[in-house]
Design an enzyme around this catalytic site. Structure first.
Site, mmCIF file in Angstrom:
data_model
loop_
_atom_site.group_PDB
_atom_site.id
_atom_site.type_symbol
_atom_site.label_atom_id
_atom_site.label_comp_id
_atom_site.label_asym_id
_atom_site.label_seq_id
_atom_site.Cartn_x
_atom_site.Cartn_y
_atom_site.Cartn_z
ATOM 1 N N ASP A 47 0.809 -1.219 0.000
ATOM 2 C CA ASP A 47 0.000 0.000 0.000
ATOM 3 C C ASP A 47 0.850 1.280 0.000
ATOM 4 O O ASP A 47 0.418 2.315 0.475
ATOM 5 C CB ASP A 47 -0.949 0.010 1.212
ATOM 6 C CG ASP A 47 -0.175 0.073 2.530
ATOM 7 O OD1 ASP A 47 1.055 -0.125 2.496
ATOM 8 O OD2 ASP A 47 -0.803 0.327 3.570
ATOM 9 N N GLU A 48 2.066 1.189 -0.473
ATOM 10 C CA GLU A 48 2.950 2.343 -0.403
ATOM 11 C C GLU A 48 3.804 2.420 -1.671
ATOM 12 O O GLU A 48 4.348 1.400 -2.097
ATOM 13 C CB GLU A 48 3.885 2.168 0.798
ATOM 14 C CG GLU A 48 3.990 3.378 1.676
ATOM 15 C CD GLU A 48 4.893 3.107 2.872
ATOM 16 O OE1 GLU A 48 5.410 4.069 3.412
ATOM 17 O OE2 GLU A 48 5.084 1.929 3.246
#
Lengths: 343, 419
Positions: A47-48
């Site tokens: 998620d990054e």
């Protein structure tokens, strides 16, 4: 916190089973949006990610706002963004933005640190927010009287050097917001392909060739958009009984020209074609992707006609949308296809 | 001629009905001899050294056409010729002959399959080889040591006539100079069969000046030299690169002189050496006006060690060859006492990345320019001076390579455009 303990603390807790496939799907979806913005994407975790937008003409703050809106809209997922001149400060900016939005709502923050203001932005923040400074380091720094990033930046080099050796200089540079760590392309494109499933199985090769033409144009457009040439062209063919074949061929010269992709794919289709059978799905793919490079000619300098034409068409599509210019046969037909893109 | 034999076969067979133990072939040969009473076919009987024969066969074999529709072109002509043995092969575009010494007992000629004869001779011991033709059945008997081999041949009469040059008007070329000229241009020709003119090397001679040039449309190699004796009249011809490569191969430095003849109206060029001759058809057409595209002024002049530059290109090519063959040259002038540098880098999506830094003497602004690494490597391979000069203007205009202090050889390469 272990789940048992959590349930003890909050008996009404609603526990959902983990669904890694769903996470990974959502992640892919978001990453695809990022890659649509720029090919320079470094995915750090599920998620990054970092995106290098240096080459884009718009203001990074505006790009961030537009990107957030698009992700919210297309995936219904909240997201926070940090904008800065380097990865280090952008990461801190993002964490800062997320942390400062209190309340039950998702943060969905955007924090912009203008170039030149990195040190000032970091100075009041606790040292733990600096990348690479964990709990233990923070505790030790505290014994030296260093609690904020600003204090770390201003600490005498000798003092830090005595405790951290070589690392001290790096730490202090980071504390001043200086970092030149580049975007590491985590996701290199291996192939670009487009395929389509027919509403009704098709037995007419001309009809399928027509689709191949249209898919080839899309593959060519995407290759050019990502600044690639393909060394291999393939087709995927699913017959009405769901047997699926792929056929591929290596090109003598890598290409991103629609005509070459089409001619190659059409050749493969004709060779694989079986009279009397019907097609459910047809796909055109390209792989062995490489940087486009053209050996210029001594006697005929300047680009060839097709490159010029394709560039002009691509520009039109960028500006006015994908349907602004189409082949005569295609007008009003695309809606008949359900199309998928794969990378 | 053969048809007439077959047509008359039926009636003739009847005549020989009483002697049916003749097999068909011998009947045929009797028929032939009856119909065409033989002039006494010349025979061949020579003794040559196995080494010389093997060497000669290796020279001429390159002109053999093994898959021609004309079967005799797969053969080598073995003939006695003024006290020596002549070996010849031709594919009708390129013909190579060579002469070897030998003891000639009987004069004559025969053609035998090139592959059979070469392979055989290569396995023979280093002893005298006796070649003897049986003119009755055109079989060449090869004897060496304890080995005896019969090779079926084809009558030398069927072999295409070999032109006999008039060397009087020939142009004299120094072998080692001419070989170097060939070597420095021939690699730049095109392999595109659709553009035959670019598959050849243009040779222009005017007085004592000789210029050879080759281009594939992306690079051009031009080598000039001076002749000892001027040509009678200026001329310009396009010689197939293949012929020149073969010539460079067969011309040994011991030959000293090559005499070149272009018999008028034949569309051919002939190169005569002491013990060999090469004849080639010329390429018709207009050679591109390469003079016009050679830049005359440059912004940046870079001097590099030839050996270092070549080694770097070889290294970069290992990475570049799996991609699009690109190397980037980042030419950086000297700054604050630090010498100039050329960074040579290559990247391939499949293989990886390579970067090599080379010390260089750079005059003028820096430049990032991309080239096909094979083009660089091929020209550096034929550069003779310890240092070379690379001159450039921009990343989309041709670069020029030269040997330092030498204007006789120039090589121009068009860069690659990165999309």
């Amino acid at each position: 916190m272990p789940m048992a303990q959590a349930q003890k603390l909050a008996p009404a807790l609603l526990v959902l089973p983990p669904d890694f496939e769903a996470y990974s799907q959502a992640s892919d979806q978001v990453m695809a949006i990022l890659e649509d913005l720029s090919p320079l994407v470094e995915q750090v975790s599920v998620d990054e990610a970092f995106i290098d937008v240096s080459d884009l003409p718009d203001d990074p703050g505006v790009i961030a706002a537009r990107l957030q809106a698009r992700i919210n809209q297309e995936t219904r997922l909240p997201c926070s963004l940090g904008v800065a001149a380097n990865k280090l400060v952008a990461k801190v900016a993002n964490d800062y933005g997320k942390g400062s939005r209190k309340g039950l709502d998702y943060p969905n923050a955007i924090t912009v640190v203008p170039p030149g203001e990195e040190a000032a932005f970091l100075a009041p923040l606790p040292v733990q927010m600096l990348w690479g400074v964990g709990k233990k380091t923070a505790a030790r720094l505290k014994t030296l009287g260093i609690e904020t990033i600003g204090q770390l930046a201003d600490a005498p080099a000798g003092l830090l050097g005595a405790h951290y050796g070589k690392w001290a200089a790096d730490m202090q540079r980071h504390a001043r917001g200086i970092s030149d760590s580049p975007i590491v392309l985590s996701h290199t494109l291996k192939s670009i392909s487009n395929e389509t499933t027919y509403d009704k199985d098709i037995g007419d090769i001309d009809e399928v060739l027509h689709t191949v033409r249209w898919l080839s144009d899309k593959v060519g457009y995407r290759l050019r958009k990502h600044h690639f040439c393909a060394g291999t062209i393939r087709i995927k063919l699913r017959w009405s009984d769901f047997t699926t074949i792929t056929r591929q061929v290596a090109l003598a010269e890598p290409t991103n020209h629609n005509s070459v992709i089409y001619d190659t794919a059409a050749g493969l289709l004709r060779a694989a074609w079986q009279r009397g059978r019907k097609v459910r799905l047809i796909g055109v793919g390209s792989s062995n992707l490489q940087e486009p490079a053209v050996q210029m000619s001594l006697f005929d300098p300047g680009q060839d006609k097709e490159t010029k034409l394709l560039n002009a068409l691509d520009e039109l599509r960028e500006k006015y949308g994908k349907k602004v210019i189409q082949r005569g046969r295609e007008v009003g037909r695309q809606s008949a296809f359900e199309e998928e893109e794969e990378e | 001629m053969r048809l007439s034999i077959v047509n008359s076969l039926d009636s003739k067979i009847l005549i020989f009905q009483g002697v049916i133990y003749f097999n068909f072939e011998s009947i045929l040969s009797i028929i032939i001899r009856q119909q065409f009473p033989p002039e006494r076919s010349p025979t061949v009987k020579v003794t040559v050294s196995q080494q010389q024969l093997a060497h000669g066969l290796s020279l001429v074999s390159r002109a053999v056409a093994p898959r021609s529709t004309l079967p005799v072109l797969a053969n080598i002509l073995v003939a006695t010729d003024e006290g020596r043995v002549r070996l010849s092969a031709t594919n009708l575009e390129l013909g190579i002959s060579c002469w070897i010494g030998g003891q000639i007992a009987e004069e004559g000629a025969i053609t035998v399959p090139a592959r059979t004869l070469s392979d055989l001779v290569n396995t023979l011991p280093n002893d005298p080889v006796l070649l003897e033709l049986n003119p009755k059945n055109q079989v060449l008997n090869v004897r060496c040591g304890t080995s005896i081999t019969d090779i079926k041949g084809i009558d030398a009469q069927e072999y295409p006539p070999i032109p006999v040059p008039d060397l009087a008007d020939g142009l004299e070329l120094n072998v080692s100079d001419f070989k170097e000229m060939i070597q420095q241009v021939v690699f730049a020709v095109s392999t595109d069969e659709a553009r035959p003119v670019l598959q050849g090397v243009q040779m222009s001679v005017n007085g004592t000046f000789i210029t050879m040039a080759a281009t594939d449309g992306y690079r051009v190699s031009v080598r000039k030299a001076e002749l000892e004796h001027p040509a009678a009249s200026p001329f310009s011809i396009i010689i197939p690169a293949r012929a020149l490569s073969e010539l460079a191969r067969i011309a040994s430095d011991g030959d000293q002189k090559i005499v070149m003849v272009t018999p008028p109206g034949r569309g051919q060029v002939l190169f005569h050496l002491r013990d060999a001759e090469l004849v080639s058809s010329l390429i018709e057409g207009n050679f591109p006006p390469y003079d016009k595209i050679i830049p005359t002024s440059f912004k940046t002049k870079t001097i590099l060690s030839t050996a270092e530059f070549l080694k770097s290109c070889r290294q970069a090519e290992i990475i570049a060859r799996d991609g699009n063959n690109i190397v980037r040259l980042d030419i950086q002038p000297a700054v604050e006492g630090a010498p100039g540098v050329v960074e040579i880098s290559a990247q391939s999506e499949e293989t990886g990345f390579s970067e090599i830094k080379l010390a260089a003497n750079v005059e003028g602004p820096g430049l990032l320019i991309a080239f096909n690494v094979r083009f660089l490597r091929e020209v550096l391979d034929v550069m003779k001076s310890p240092n070379i000069v690379l001159q450039t203007n921009a990343n989309n205009t041709p670069g020029l390579l030269q040997q330092t202090g030498d204007d006789s050889f120039i090589h121009v390469i068009m860069p690659m455009h990165l999309g």
